[in-house]
Design a protein around this motif. Structure first.
Motif, PDB file in Angstrom:
ATOM      1  N   ASN A   7      -7.521  45.330  64.520  1.00 42.40           N
ATOM      2  CA  ASN A   7      -7.381  43.896  64.786  1.00 42.40           C
ATOM      3  C   ASN A   7      -7.389  43.619  66.286  1.00 42.40           C
ATOM      4  OD1 ASN A   7      -7.306  43.262  62.092  1.00 42.40           O
ATOM      5  ND2 ASN A   7      -5.085  43.096  61.985  1.00 42.40           N
ATOM      6  N   GLN A   8      -6.683  44.441  67.059  1.00 44.42           N
ATOM      7  CA  GLN A   8      -6.656  44.247  68.505  1.00 44.42           C
ATOM      8  C   GLN A   8      -8.039  44.474  69.102  1.00 44.42           C
ATOM      9  OE1 GLN A   8      -4.146  42.961  70.309  1.00 44.42           O
ATOM     10  NE2 GLN A   8      -5.623  42.930  71.980  1.00 44.42           N
ATOM     11  N   SER A   9      -8.747  45.456  68.594  1.00 46.37           N
ATOM     12  CA  SER A   9     -10.099  45.742  69.072  1.00 46.37           C
ATOM     13  C   SER A   9     -11.037  44.566  68.780  1.00 46.37           C
ATOM     14  CB  SER A   9     -10.614  47.015  68.412  1.00 46.37           C
ATOM     15  OG  SER A   9     -11.923  47.294  68.823  1.00 46.37           O
ATOM     16  N   ALA A  10     -10.926  44.008  67.580  1.00 49.48           N
ATOM     17  CA  ALA A  10     -11.748  42.847  67.213  1.00 49.48           C
ATOM     18  C   ALA A  10     -11.387  41.660  68.086  1.00 49.48           C
ATOM     19  CB  ALA A  10     -11.551  42.509  65.733  1.00 49.48           C
ATOM     20  N   ASN A  11     -10.099  41.455  68.297  1.00 51.03           N
ATOM     21  CA  ASN A  11      -9.635  40.363  69.143  1.00 51.03           C
ATOM     22  C   ASN A  11     -10.192  40.519  70.551  1.00 51.03           C
ATOM     23  OD1 ASN A  11      -8.198  38.069  69.873  1.00 51.03           O
ATOM     24  ND2 ASN A  11      -6.351  39.208  70.347  1.00 51.03           N
ATOM     25  N   ASP A  12     -10.116  41.730  71.100  1.00 51.02           N
ATOM     26  CA  ASP A  12     -10.634  41.989  72.446  1.00 51.02           C
ATOM     27  C   ASP A  12     -12.142  41.745  72.511  1.00 51.02           C
ATOM     28  OD1 ASP A  12      -8.069  42.701  73.190  1.00 51.02           O
ATOM     29  OD2 ASP A  12      -8.466  44.865  73.199  1.00 51.02           O
ATOM     30  N   ALA A  13     -12.854  42.167  71.480  1.00 46.97           N
ATOM     31  CA  ALA A  13     -14.309  42.000  71.462  1.00 46.97           C
ATOM     32  C   ALA A  13     -14.688  40.523  71.430  1.00 46.97           C
ATOM     33  CB  ALA A  13     -14.910  42.730  70.266  1.00 46.97           C
ATOM     34  N   VAL A  14     -14.027  39.761  70.562  1.00 48.31           N
ATOM     35  CA  VAL A  14     -14.346  38.332  70.456  1.00 48.31           C
ATOM     36  C   VAL A  14     -13.980  37.614  71.746  1.00 48.31           C
ATOM     37  CG1 VAL A  14     -13.777  36.177  69.265  1.00 48.31           C
ATOM     38  CG2 VAL A  14     -14.192  38.263  67.945  1.00 48.31           C
ATOM     39  N   TRP A  15     -12.764  37.844  72.241  1.00 45.19           N
ATOM     40  CA  TRP A  15     -12.343  37.170  73.476  1.00 45.19           C
ATOM     41  C   TRP A  15     -13.215  37.574  74.655  1.00 45.19           C
ATOM     42  CZ3 TRP A  15     -10.302  32.848  74.365  1.00 45.19           C
ATOM     43  CH2 TRP A  15      -9.383  32.299  73.475  1.00 45.19           C
ATOM     44  N   GLY A  16     -13.579  38.847  74.719  1.00 46.49           N
ATOM     45  CA  GLY A  16     -14.462  39.294  75.802  1.00 46.49           C
ATOM     46  C   GLY A  16     -15.792  38.569  75.773  1.00 46.49           C
ATOM     47  N   ARG A  17     -16.343  38.425  74.574  1.00 47.33           N
ATOM     48  CA  ARG A  17     -17.629  37.727  74.437  1.00 47.33           C
ATOM     49  C   ARG A  17     -17.500  36.251  74.798  1.00 47.33           C
ATOM     50  NH1 ARG A  17     -22.772  37.724  72.359  1.00 47.33           N
ATOM     51  NH2 ARG A  17     -23.355  35.901  71.131  1.00 47.33           N
ATOM     52  N   VAL A  18     -16.454  35.600  74.316  1.00 43.73           N
ATOM     53  CA  VAL A  18     -16.258  34.178  74.617  1.00 43.73           C
ATOM     54  C   VAL A  18     -16.090  33.987  76.123  1.00 43.73           C
ATOM     55  CG1 VAL A  18     -14.711  32.195  74.304  1.00 43.73           C
ATOM     56  CG2 VAL A  18     -15.352  33.601  72.335  1.00 43.73           C
ATOM     57  N   GLU A  19     -15.313  34.840  76.753  1.00 39.73           N
ATOM     58  CA  GLU A  19     -15.110  34.731  78.200  1.00 39.73           C
ATOM     59  C   GLU A  19     -16.406  34.967  78.971  1.00 39.73           C
ATOM     60  OE1 GLU A  19     -11.921  37.480  78.944  1.00 39.73           O
ATOM     61  OE2 GLU A  19     -10.389  36.007  78.389  1.00 39.73           O
ATOM     62  N   ARG A  20     -17.205  35.941  78.543  1.00 35.03           N
ATOM     63  CA  ARG A  20     -18.499  36.193  79.203  1.00 35.03           C
ATOM     64  C   ARG A  20     -19.443  35.008  79.030  1.00 35.03           C
ATOM     65  NH1 ARG A  20     -17.503  41.126  76.916  1.00 35.03           N
ATOM     66  NH2 ARG A  20     -19.003  40.777  75.243  1.00 35.03           N
ATOM     67  N   GLN A  21     -19.453  34.430  77.830  1.00 39.00           N
ATOM     68  CA  GLN A  21     -20.304  33.266  77.584  1.00 39.00           C
ATOM     69  C   GLN A  21     -19.887  32.100  78.474  1.00 39.00           C
ATOM     70  OE1 GLN A  21     -19.512  32.897  73.383  1.00 39.00           O
ATOM     71  NE2 GLN A  21     -21.487  33.783  72.815  1.00 39.00           N
ATOM     72  N   LEU A  22     -18.593  31.830  78.528  1.00 38.26           N
ATOM     73  CA  LEU A  22     -18.094  30.731  79.337  1.00 38.26           C
ATOM     74  C   LEU A  22     -18.405  30.960  80.814  1.00 38.26           C
ATOM     75  CD1 LEU A  22     -16.628  28.056  79.525  1.00 38.26           C
ATOM     76  CD2 LEU A  22     -14.458  29.316  79.522  1.00 38.26           C
ATOM     77  N   THR A  23     -18.186  32.172  81.291  1.00 38.40           N
ATOM     78  CA  THR A  23     -18.494  32.493  82.691  1.00 38.40           C
ATOM     79  C   THR A  23     -19.980  32.318  82.972  1.00 38.40           C
ATOM     80  OG1 THR A  23     -16.645  34.037  82.823  1.00 38.40           O
ATOM     81  CG2 THR A  23     -18.418  34.324  84.437  1.00 38.40           C
TER      82      THR A  23
END
Length: 153
Positions: A7-23
């Motif tokens: 779950n933490q890995s999935a959370n990190d993956a999703v948040w990482g992608r969202v942050e990269r997209q926003l940046t």
């Protein structure tokens, strides 16, 4: 134990992608905005200089050469589409920010247990739609520029 790690890995993956997209969208919007405004500033300043040159008695070729600058600048702006890119990228960034806010506030559609999956789906939809819009625009631009012009007889 494995579930929490997954779950933490999935959370990190999703948040990482969202942050990269926003940046990405923030950065690209800012670059397009600066480019667009720079071109427009050049056009305004040079547009003001042209009558001054003419009134000062500058030779015709100098005035004509300076007068060509705003026209060339507009051609470059049309080629790179900085204004429309700025608006599209800014719009995508704002849509992503809205999703992040709703997710963090745990309000609809993020009020249930599958909220991370919903975030991944909705943010991917935003980037997919923006990419499709970009591709459609550039495909239409390429198609229209490669078609022979029809002149009325």
């Amino acid at each position: 134990m494995g579930d929490a790690s997954t779950n933490q890995s999935a959370n990190d993956a999703v948040w990482g992608r969202v942050e990269r997209q926003l940046t990405y969208y923030r950065t690209e919007a800012k670059k397009a905005k600066v480019s667009y405004r720079s071109v427009k500033l050049v056009q305004i300043v040079v547009g003001v200089v042209i009558p001054v040159l003419a009134a000062a008695g500058a030779t015709g070729w100098i005035t004509a050469a300076v007068a060509a600058i705003p026209i060339a600048a507009e051609g470059v702006q049309q080629l790179f589409q900085w204004q429309s890119n700025w608006l599209r990228f800014r719009s995508a960034a704002e849509a992503l920010k809205t999703e992040i806010f709703l997710y963090q506030a745990e309000v609809e559609p993020y009020e249930n247990a599958n909220r991370l999956s919903v975030l991944a789906e909705r943010t991917t939809k935003i980037t997919r739609e923006e990419s499709a819009e970009w591709a459609t625009f550039h495909q239409a631009e390429t198609t229209s520029s490669s078609q022979p012009r029809q002149f009325a007889s």
